[in-house]
Write a protein that holds these residues in place. Structure first.
Motif, PDB file in Angstrom:
ATOM      1  N   ASN A   1      35.911  20.656  56.559  1.00 36.22           N
ATOM      2  CA  ASN A   1      35.325  21.959  56.213  1.00 36.22           C
ATOM      3  C   ASN A   1      35.863  22.487  54.894  1.00 36.22           C
ATOM      4  OD1 ASN A   1      33.735  22.040  58.508  1.00 36.22           O
ATOM      5  ND2 ASN A   1      35.305  23.071  59.738  1.00 36.22           N
ATOM      6  N   VAL A   2      37.131  22.208  54.616  1.00 41.07           N
ATOM      7  CA  VAL A   2      37.694  22.635  53.325  1.00 41.07           C
ATOM      8  C   VAL A   2      37.137  21.782  52.194  1.00 41.07           C
ATOM      9  CG1 VAL A   2      39.826  22.845  52.005  1.00 41.07           C
ATOM     10  CG2 VAL A   2      39.772  23.538  54.401  1.00 41.07           C
ATOM     11  N   LEU A   3      37.049  20.450  52.410  1.00 40.53           N
ATOM     12  CA  LEU A   3      36.531  19.566  51.355  1.00 40.53           C
ATOM     13  C   LEU A   3      35.059  19.821  51.077  1.00 40.53           C
ATOM     14  CD1 LEU A   3      38.204  16.155  52.331  1.00 40.53           C
ATOM     15  CD2 LEU A   3      38.870  17.710  50.503  1.00 40.53           C
TER      16      LEU A   3
ATOM     17  N   GLU B   1      37.270  35.999  55.484  1.00 41.32           N
ATOM     18  CA  GLU B   1      35.851  35.823  55.199  1.00 41.32           C
ATOM     19  C   GLU B   1      34.994  36.375  56.332  1.00 41.32           C
ATOM     20  OE1 GLU B   1      36.183  31.684  52.551  1.00 41.32           O
ATOM     21  OE2 GLU B   1      35.630  31.631  54.682  1.00 41.32           O
ATOM     22  N   TYR B   2      35.448  36.170  57.566  1.00 38.86           N
ATOM     23  CA  TYR B   2      34.691  36.679  58.706  1.00 38.86           C
ATOM     24  C   TYR B   2      34.695  38.209  58.737  1.00 38.86           C
ATOM     25  CZ  TYR B   2      32.904  36.898  63.488  1.00 38.86           C
ATOM     26  OH  TYR B   2      32.135  37.152  64.605  1.00 38.86           O
ATOM     27  N   MET B   3      35.811  38.818  58.361  1.00 39.66           N
ATOM     28  CA  MET B   3      35.876  40.279  58.324  1.00 39.66           C
ATOM     29  C   MET B   3      34.928  40.837  57.264  1.00 39.66           C
ATOM     30  SD  MET B   3      39.138  42.769  57.604  1.00 39.66           S
ATOM     31  CE  MET B   3      39.935  42.347  59.138  1.00 39.66           C
ATOM     32  N   MET B   4      34.882  40.187  56.089  1.00 37.00           N
ATOM     33  CA  MET B   4      33.966  40.630  55.040  1.00 37.00           C
ATOM     34  C   MET B   4      32.519  40.503  55.499  1.00 37.00           C
ATOM     35  SD  MET B   4      35.866  38.983  51.689  1.00 37.00           S
ATOM     36  CE  MET B   4      34.513  39.464  50.634  1.00 37.00           C
ATOM     37  N   LYS B   5      32.216  39.428  56.228  1.00 39.98           N
ATOM     38  CA  LYS B   5      30.859  39.256  56.739  1.00 39.98           C
ATOM     39  C   LYS B   5      30.515  40.364  57.729  1.00 39.98           C
ATOM     40  CE  LYS B   5      27.977  36.043  59.372  1.00 39.98           C
ATOM     41  NZ  LYS B   5      27.931  34.763  60.115  1.00 39.98           N
ATOM     42  N   LYS B   6      31.464  40.714  58.603  1.00 41.85           N
ATOM     43  CA  LYS B   6      31.235  41.789  59.566  1.00 41.85           C
ATOM     44  C   LYS B   6      30.998  43.123  58.848  1.00 41.85           C
ATOM     45  CE  LYS B   6      31.576  40.343  63.886  1.00 41.85           C
ATOM     46  NZ  LYS B   6      30.563  40.676  64.923  1.00 41.85           N
ATOM     47  N   GLN B   7      31.776  43.374  57.808  1.00 40.05           N
ATOM     48  CA  GLN B   7      31.624  44.630  57.079  1.00 40.05           C
ATOM     49  C   GLN B   7      30.265  44.707  56.380  1.00 40.05           C
ATOM     50  OE1 GLN B   7      35.038  44.663  54.523  1.00 40.05           O
ATOM     51  NE2 GLN B   7      36.456  45.331  56.152  1.00 40.05           N
ATOM     52  N   LYS B   8      29.767  43.563  55.876  1.00 35.66           N
ATOM     53  CA  LYS B   8      28.457  43.558  55.223  1.00 35.66           C
ATOM     54  C   LYS B   8      27.343  43.831  56.224  1.00 35.66           C
ATOM     55  CE  LYS B   8      29.681  40.399  51.451  1.00 35.66           C
ATOM     56  NZ  LYS B   8      29.438  39.060  50.849  1.00 35.66           N
ATOM     57  N   THR B   9      27.475  43.267  57.427  1.00 36.97           N
ATOM     58  CA  THR B   9      26.432  43.510  58.433  1.00 36.97           C
ATOM     59  C   THR B   9      26.409  44.970  58.871  1.00 36.97           C
ATOM     60  OG1 THR B   9      27.996  42.831  60.163  1.00 36.97           O
ATOM     61  CG2 THR B   9      26.513  41.147  59.284  1.00 36.97           C
TER      62      THR B   9
ATOM     63  N   MET C   1      34.714  29.742  59.000  1.00 38.26           N
ATOM     64  CA  MET C   1      35.211  30.712  58.024  1.00 38.26           C
ATOM     65  C   MET C   1      36.661  31.068  58.315  1.00 38.26           C
ATOM     66  SD  MET C   1      31.967  33.309  57.524  1.00 38.26           S
ATOM     67  CE  MET C   1      31.658  33.493  59.277  1.00 38.26           C
ATOM     68  N   THR C   2      37.320  31.639  57.309  1.00 40.15           N
ATOM     69  CA  THR C   2      38.665  32.151  57.498  1.00 40.15           C
ATOM     70  C   THR C   2      38.576  33.558  58.104  1.00 40.15           C
ATOM     71  OG1 THR C   2      38.779  33.152  55.303  1.00 40.15           O
ATOM     72  CG2 THR C   2      39.422  30.837  55.488  1.00 40.15           C
ATOM     73  N   PRO C   3      39.663  34.085  58.669  1.00 43.19           N
ATOM     74  CA  PRO C   3      39.613  35.456  59.211  1.00 43.19           C
ATOM     75  C   PRO C   3      39.196  36.501  58.183  1.00 43.19           C
ATOM     76  CG  PRO C   3      41.530  34.313  60.058  1.00 43.19           C
ATOM     77  CD  PRO C   3      40.916  33.401  59.047  1.00 43.19           C
TER      78      PRO C   3
ATOM     79  N   GLU D   1      48.346  31.852  54.521  1.00 44.19           N
ATOM     80  CA  GLU D   1      47.445  30.687  54.523  1.00 44.19           C
ATOM     81  C   GLU D   1      46.510  30.716  55.731  1.00 44.19           C
ATOM     82  OE1 GLU D   1      48.211  26.303  55.971  1.00 44.19           O
ATOM     83  OE2 GLU D   1      49.258  26.692  54.079  1.00 44.19           O
ATOM     84  N   TYR D   2      47.056  31.115  56.894  1.00 41.76           N
ATOM     85  CA  TYR D   2      46.255  31.167  58.126  1.00 41.76           C
ATOM     86  C   TYR D   2      45.116  32.179  57.999  1.00 41.76           C
ATOM     87  CZ  TYR D   2      45.199  31.683  63.111  1.00 41.76           C
ATOM     88  OH  TYR D   2      44.566  31.728  64.330  1.00 41.76           O
ATOM     89  N   ASN D   3      45.372  33.311  57.396  1.00 42.30           N
ATOM     90  CA  ASN D   3      44.367  34.369  57.297  1.00 42.30           C
ATOM     91  C   ASN D   3      43.382  34.164  56.148  1.00 42.30           C
ATOM     92  OD1 ASN D   3      45.399  35.814  59.491  1.00 42.30           O
ATOM     93  ND2 ASN D   3      46.852  36.933  58.204  1.00 42.30           N
ATOM     94  N   GLU D   4      43.796  33.472  55.079  1.00 39.91           N
ATOM     95  CA  GLU D   4      42.973  33.431  53.873  1.00 39.91           C
ATOM     96  C   GLU D   4      42.446  32.046  53.525  1.00 39.91           C
ATOM     97  OE1 GLU D   4      45.183  35.155  50.711  1.00 39.91           O
ATOM     98  OE2 GLU D   4      45.508  37.070  51.747  1.00 39.91           O
ATOM     99  N   GLU D   5      43.029  30.973  54.090  1.00 35.98           N
ATOM    100  CA  GLU D   5      42.622  29.620  53.691  1.00 35.98           C
ATOM    101  C   GLU D   5      42.171  28.757  54.865  1.00 35.98           C
ATOM    102  OE1 GLU D   5      45.630  27.667  51.442  1.00 35.98           O
ATOM    103  OE2 GLU D   5      46.047  29.408  50.159  1.00 35.98           O
ATOM    104  N   ARG D   6      42.780  28.941  56.018  1.00 28.87           N
ATOM    105  CA  ARG D   6      42.530  28.032  57.146  1.00 28.87           C
ATOM    106  C   ARG D   6      41.196  28.349  57.812  1.00 28.87           C
ATOM    107  NH1 ARG D   6      43.315  27.174  62.650  1.00 28.87           N
ATOM    108  NH2 ARG D   6      44.459  25.270  63.215  1.00 28.87           N
ATOM    109  N   PRO D   7      40.241  27.401  57.857  1.00 25.43           N
ATOM    110  CA  PRO D   7      38.961  27.641  58.543  1.00 25.43           C
ATOM    111  C   PRO D   7      39.131  27.601  60.056  1.00 25.43           C
ATOM    112  CG  PRO D   7      39.036  25.400  57.726  1.00 25.43           C
ATOM    113  CD  PRO D   7      40.290  26.059  57.234  1.00 25.43           C
TER     114      PRO D   7
END
Length: 364
Positions: free
Chosen positions: A157-159, A354-362, A350-352, A337-343
């Motif tokens: 997923n990272v690659l 990225e998922y939070m940003m997606k929730k805020q957009k919705t 998604m990372t935590p 790393e866990y919150n910002e890089e690890r899928p």
């Protein structure tokens, strides 16, 4: 050994003359042989005919071939017993087996190829190095060096965000590099009642908390108090010390409240730290409801239990710590790393953050 002047057929013919009534001394004088030679022939070939002699010759030849076959098979069997490693399946592995048998057991290349199940043409065929996978190998090595406990799908997923390779190609190289993680066998459990978890729609609605125990290199025990947000699996805080009491938990939550809003619900087990009157009273004043799981049902707090396993495999089991400062330092960088890089598989890769940003957009 001196070769006889007479063939075996001629010897049987001479012996037959004696059976016809001719005296032995006359036979010896006629053919120029001694009495001892005659009686040696008689003890060996007496009573035989030409057809019997032919059968004996055929049997001797067949026996000689069987002895040779047995010797070859015994030598190959002894050599194969030295191949104690895993069965060779790939051509290069079989070439290595052939080379080993030739060098260590002095077998011929034909015998070694037959033992390894490899044709001679395949053994002599030059090895072609696939240079198309060098980029994949370098990318995997770079990621594995940084995240040694990540499995294939997390690496892929990272690659996938940087390279166009599909999962089949990446997995082929991943398998050839022998990067597979050891899988835990599933245990057969009796059928249990499934209590679904409450999945919050927004951050800071439900947090999960639990304790993890480990030891330093000197053997001294310490504990970690882990808190995550159930909405986006974000690691909120990890407190590390040798003793964590109810009063210490209150100070942890008060410190967190200075940076972000406290949750409406805290899901936890029935540990004495969470049952303490001081902590329960403080949580009630802070407007934080404590949701206790049923005793002996850790699956009702599955989010934090899964987080604990990841934290243990990627931090606690991966390093030997001399003191608590080292544990706090490694844990701090790992949380980033866990919150910002690890899928995360549960967050659609998604990372935590990225998922939070997606929730805020919705919500907007």
């Amino acid at each position: 050994m001196k070769k006889s002047r007479f063939t075996e057929t001629q010897i049987i013919s001479i012996l037959n003359e004696a059976d016809a009534g001719m005296l032995v001394k006359d036979i010896c004088r006629k053919h120029g042989i001694s009495d001892a030679t005659y009686y040696n022939w008689k003890s060996k070939y007496g009573g035989m005919t030409a057809s019997d002699l032919k059968k004996m010759k055929d049997m001797e030849q067949e026996l000689s071939q069987l002895k040779k076959m047995y010797a070859d098979l015994a030598l190959e069997n002894k050599a194969m017993k030295d191949l104690i490693e895993k069965k060779a399946l790939r051509p290069q592995e079989r070439r290595d087996v052939v080379t080993f048998l030739v060098n260590e057991h002095s077998l011929s290349i034909s015998q070694s190829c037959r033992c390894a199940g490899l044709s001679r043409s395949a053994y002599y065929k030059p090895v072609v190095v696939n240079t198309d996978d060098i980029l994949v190998i370098n990318a995997l090595n770079e990621l594995v060096k940084k995240h040694s406990r990540w499995g294939f799908w997390k690496l892929f997923n990272v690659l996938r965000k940087k390279y166009p390779w599909n999962h089949k190609r990446v997995y082929r190289v991943y398998y050839q590099m022998k990067l597979n993680q050891k899988r835990r066998a599933k245990k057969r459990l009796p059928k249990r009642e499934n209590n679904p978890l409450f999945v919050p729609e927004l951050p800071n609605q439900v947090w999960s908390a639990d304790f993890v125990s480990d030891s330093l290199y000197c053997g001294k025990r310490f504990r970690t108090f882990n808190i995550i947000d159930d909405c986006n699996r974000e690691a909120v805080h990890i407190e590390i010390d040798t003793s964590l009491t109810s009063r210490r938990l209150i100070s942890v939550f008060e410190k967190i409240s200075l940076e972000r809003e406290l949750p409406k619900v805290l899901r936890c087990d029935n540990g004495p730290e969470f049952l303490g009157a001081e902590f329960v009273s403080w949580a009630e004043d802070a407007g934080m409801e404590i949701m206790y799981i049923q005793p002996g049902k850790p699956n009702q707090n599955a989010y934090i239990e899964r987080f604990n396993r990841t934290y243990r495999t990627e931090v606690l089991d991966l390093y030997l710590f001399d003191n608590l400062d080292e544990v706090r330092e490694v844990t701090y960088w790992w949380m980033i790393e866990y919150n910002e890089e690890r899928p995360h598989d549960a967050l659609e890769g998604m990372t935590p953050m990225e998922y939070m940003m997606k929730k805020q957009k919705t919500l907007v």
